[in-house]
Structure formats: C-alpha cells, structure tokens
Design an enzyme around this catalytic site. Structure first.
Site, PDB file in Angstrom:
ATOM      1  N   GLY A 253      -2.823   1.113  10.447  1.00 27.95           N
ATOM      2  CA  GLY A 253      -3.364   2.257   9.726  1.00 27.95           C
ATOM      3  C   GLY A 253      -2.611   3.556   9.818  1.00 27.95           C
ATOM      4  N   CYS A 360       2.446  -3.523 -20.904  1.00 23.41           N
ATOM      5  CA  CYS A 360       1.596  -3.040 -21.988  1.00 23.41           C
ATOM      6  C   CYS A 360       0.257  -2.513 -21.499  1.00 23.41           C
ATOM      7  CB  CYS A 360       1.397  -4.166 -22.987  1.00 23.41           C
ATOM      8  SG  CYS A 360       2.982  -4.667 -23.637  1.00 23.41           S
TER       9      CYS A 360
HETATM   10  N1  LLP Z   1      -4.576  -4.696  10.466  1.00 17.97           N
HETATM   11  C1  LLP Z   1      -5.544  -4.993   9.591  1.00 17.97           C
HETATM   12  C2  LLP Z   1      -6.704  -5.761  10.043  1.00 17.97           C
HETATM   13  C3  LLP Z   1      -5.427  -4.548   8.263  1.00 17.97           C
HETATM   14  O1  LLP Z   1      -6.401  -4.828   7.399  1.00 17.97           O
HETATM   15  C4  LLP Z   1      -4.301  -3.798   7.856  1.00 17.97           C
HETATM   16  C5  LLP Z   1      -4.140  -3.340   6.482  1.00 17.97           C
HETATM   17  C6  LLP Z   1      -3.294  -3.536   8.813  1.00 17.97           C
HETATM   18  C7  LLP Z   1      -3.477  -3.984  10.118  1.00 17.97           C
HETATM   19  C8  LLP Z   1      -2.033  -2.775   8.497  1.00 17.97           C
HETATM   20  O2  LLP Z   1      -2.312  -1.467   8.125  1.00 17.97           O
HETATM   21  P1  LLP Z   1      -1.119  -0.404   7.932  1.00 17.97           P
HETATM   22  O3  LLP Z   1      -0.531  -0.144   9.275  1.00 17.97           O
HETATM   23  O4  LLP Z   1      -0.124  -0.999   7.004  1.00 17.97           O
HETATM   24  O5  LLP Z   1      -1.806   0.764   7.351  1.00 17.97           O
HETATM   25  N2  LLP Z   1      -2.291  -2.142  -0.234  1.00 17.97           N
HETATM   26  C9  LLP Z   1      -2.686  -0.896   0.366  1.00 17.97           C
HETATM   27  C10 LLP Z   1      -2.887  -1.008   1.849  1.00 17.97           C
HETATM   28  C11 LLP Z   1      -3.847  -2.100   2.269  1.00 17.97           C
HETATM   29  C12 LLP Z   1      -4.036  -2.191   3.752  1.00 17.97           C
HETATM   30  C13 LLP Z   1      -4.839  -3.391   4.127  1.00 17.97           C
HETATM   31  N3  LLP Z   1      -4.978  -3.631   5.535  1.00 17.97           N
HETATM   32  C14 LLP Z   1      -1.656   0.175   0.011  1.00 17.97           C
HETATM   33  O6  LLP Z   1      -0.692  -0.124  -0.692  1.00 17.97           O
HETATM   34  O7  LLP Z   1      -1.825   1.340   0.386  1.00 17.97           O
END
Ligand code: LLP
Length: 430
Positions: A253, A360
C-alpha cells in the site's frame, strides 16, 4: 528537463550519441533506440531502480526481522520476479496463476510465499499446500474450512494467519481502499479471537500470524500506524490466549508520488513508512512480512508510445498515440494522472492537449487538458510511473495485441516478453 520529469537512476535525459539532442534514457540505453529495436507501445523497466528500491526497503526496516514479499499482482513478468528473488524477496500471491509464476521464476521461493485473496478455490489451495508456502492469509470462516479439508486430504500442514479488517480508513481511490468493514476483505478484527481459537482446534492447521492490508497508493502514513496498533493489540491478546504468533504481515500500500513534486527521496519515504509500521511492533519479536508492489516497481517502468496523429476538434487539440487504455488502464479506471514527457527534450512552446489512444471509447485517454511541449506526429512520448498495474492490467480490448516488455540493466536491454501477435489472440478460440 525538470527534475519532476525524470526518474533517476532509471530514467534521465542525456545527450544522444552523434547528435546535439537530449533524449530520455533508461540507464545506459536511449529510448529512441529501444523504440527502433522493439517497436511501440513498449514497456521499459530499469533493473537498477528495482534494486535501489528493494535496498531502500531493507535499510528502512533493518531494525526488525523482515521479508519483502513483493506483491506479484503489480507486475508479474517472470524476469522481474527472478530479479526480485535474486535480491532475496519472497512473494505475495493472490491466485494459482501467480503462484505458478513464482514457482517458475524460482522454485525455492515457495517458502517465502504468502497467499492472500477472498476467493481462493480448492485447486488453488491444494497447489499452495503442495508447494509448501510460508503462509495462508485466510479471509473468512468458510475459507478456513476449505483449507482445513484440503490440508487433511493432502496430509500437509498449513501455516495460517487471518487477514483482519482493522476498520481504518485510508485516503486513496475508493476502488483500492480495503481496510473498512464495508469492504469485502478480511475478517472483522473484533471476531478474530474466536476464529483463531477455532483454527487452533483443527488438525493440519497451524496458527502462525496475523495479516492486514488497508489499501493501495496510500501517501499519508498515519493509517498504517493505526492499523498496526490494532494488530499489535491483537498479537498480545492472542498470545495470552495461548497462540503462537510468529508473523505479522503488514500488507502493501505504500504510495508513490506520481507528480514527483516531493523533495523527499525514496529512502526517506521508506524510512517514515517503516517507522509507522515498526513502532507498534517493537518488543513483540514478530517476523514482519511486507507486501509492497507499486512502491518497488511503479517508478521503475514507463510506457513508451509514438504519436500517430494530431487533430483539432473545435477548440480541442488531440494527440493520438499508439498506446491505449488496453495497455495502461489506470487513467481511465482510477482517474490516475501519470506524467507524460517527450522523449526528445526541446524548448517547444507548451500547448494544452488531450493525449488519447486508438480505442473506440471516450474513456480512452492518458491525459486531458494537459500542458505539454508541442509534439509532432512520429515523436515518442514516455508515460512515467507505469511499472505497476500497467502491463499487469493490460487487456486485448479492441483485439489489440499487448505490448512487449524490455528490462534494461546498465547498457544491456533484454526483451522479457515479446509483443503479442494477432495469432496469439486467436489461438484459444474455437
Ligand atoms: N497486498 C495485498 C493483500 C493487496 O491487495 C495489494 C494490492 C498489495 C499487497 C500491494 O499493494 P501496493 O503496495 O502495490 O499498493 N490496480 C490498482 C491497485 C490495486 C491494488 C490491489 N491490491 C492501481 O492501479 O492503482
């Protein structure tokens, strides 16, 4: 070019050999060279930047025993997973497919895999049991039963953590906020003790930890600290109840600065994030698992695209590029604003334009009403910070083959995924 339009050490402007122009390079390779060699649209990643960011994490968390379980969903290319495995990372997976990728990249990494997700299927659970992964992050009482059944059937011990939902709001896009009761994720932290007691009574299940993940692209770190306080209280409570809590999985996150306005370097950002996470855990002697995705791979990748056409509709000016929402959906899906810079630096007068793709849909845009130096048809543009959730979310919408991916390391550029062909798209259809 301004600081904010570069991402050193991965992407920086420098003189083009044999010419007076300044162009954007990825480490020791110029982007025009990569476009000529591999075509566009093209994802380009910097290995050095990945190494630097992993190292910044490790330094920030050096005061606590920890493992970086890189979140495969952010970018699951096998070469990137292999690079991360060599750096000592484990992996956070959310499907059988992601687990297979990790095993293919490095079989030995299985012992550093955490498996999260609200809808693990029986075959996925069984594959993870056979691989003897480190930790199952269980998200419901029903899933616990399925895991217990699978583990008993295969006579394999499953180490488990419940993913608790701490009911902590995080300031991010609503689609990627996960830590409130209204979200589908985790079990309410208030019900956790009961569930742990039940889990401990089941043969083949071994209570081993607690996991939490409150959302993605979080740039105010206070909510991480609040969630961790709640987790730390639960660790103490569960230990009193007689459970062995060896691991705390803090999820991912950590957000990145898509505007690159921040004067703080990544090591400083990682250090303040680490303070929020580590402080509540001090004296608990837990092993910390971290699941960063975006903060490792986001700024280490760009999407390189070429301008196809320019057009003017009334008072709107459009620049139509060869990449589209199917290649990078973040602007369309989350209103994300990725910086876009011309690959060839110049002193052209800025213009207010929309940068759009060939798909499109009016939702197919990368930037709207953005001021950018004048670009000509045939010019190259770099869409920055596209390493995370770029290629991973790419689709074949409009029957567009997905881009190729290149990993640059110093002066070497290696194709790590060939460009898809129309034949690839048609292959699985009957
Ligand atoms: N751990 C869990 C349980 C998660 O659900 C996620 C992300 C992460 C770790 C990794 O989070 P990060 O460090 O990358 O923030 N497609 C979206 C982001 C979706 C995140 C989903 N879960 C975007 O492009 O912003």
């Amino acid at each position: 070019m301004s600081e904010s339009s570069q991402r050193p050490p991965g992407f920086a402007y420098g003189p083009l050999k044999g010419s007076s122009s300044n162009v954007l390079n990825c480490e020791g390779v110029s982007l025009p060279q990569l476009a000529d060699r591999f075509g566009t649209p093209l994802y380009v990643y910097s290995a050095e930047m990945i190494r630097e960011r992993v190292s910044a994490f490790n330094i920030a968390f050096r005061g606590i025993e920890h493992t970086i379980c890189y979140s495969v969903k952010a970018n699951s290319n096998l070469s990137i997973l292999r690079l991360l495995a060599r750096l000592g990372c484990g992996f956070d997976v959310v499907s059988g497919g992601e687990l297979q990728r990790v095993l293919r990249a490095d079989r030995k990494s299985a012992k550093k895999v955490a498996f999260s997700g609200v809808g693990k299927t029986i075959p996925e659970i069984e594959a993870a049991l056979k691989a003897n992964i480190l930790l199952f992050n269980v998200e419901s009482a029903s899933e616990l039963e399925a895991l217990a059944t699978g583990a008993a059937k295969l006579k394999r011990k499953a180490r488990i953590a419940f993913r608790v939902n701490p009911d902590v709001p995080a300031d991010t896009h609503p689609y990627i906020s996960t830590g409130l009761h209204k979200h589908k994720f985790g079990v309410p932290i208030t019900e956790a003790r009961k569930l742990y007691t039940h889990a401990a009574s089941l043969p083949y299940l071994q209570v081993a930890g607690i996991s939490v993940h409150i959302g993605s692209q979080i740039t105010d770190f206070a909510p991480f600290g609040i969630a961790m306080e709640r987790v730390a209280d639960l660790v103490r409570q569960l230990r009193k109840d007689g459970h062995t809590i060896e691991y705390v999985d803090a999820g991912g996150g950590l957000g990145i600065d898509y505007k690159a306005h921040s004067e703080r370097s990544f090591p400083a950002v990682a250090a303040s994030y680490a303070r929020e996470i580590s402080k509540p855990l001090s004296k608990l002697h837990v092993k910390l698992l971290l699941e960063p995705g975006r903060s490792i791979i986001g700024p280490a990748g760009i999407l390189l695209t070429r301008v196809l056409y320019r057009k003017t509709n009334g008072d709107k000016k459009f620049v139509i590029v060869d990449a589209a929402m199917n290649d990078l959906i973040r602007p369309s899906l989350y209103q994300a604003e990725h910086q876009i810079v011309p690959v060839k630096a110049g002193d052209k007068t800025p213009q207010v334009i929309d940068i759009v793709g060939p798909v499109c849909e009016s939702g197919d845009f990368f930037a709207r009403g953005r001021e950018l130096p004048h670009v000509e048809e045939g010019d190259l543009l770099a869409i920055l910070d596209a390493g995370a959730y770029g290629m991973a979310l790419a689709s074949n919408y409009n029957s567009r083959p997905r881009p190729a991916e290149v990993l640059v390391d110093g002066k070497s550029a290696k194709l790590i995924r060939r460009r898809e062909t129309i034949a690839d798209l048609l292959r699985s259809e009957l």
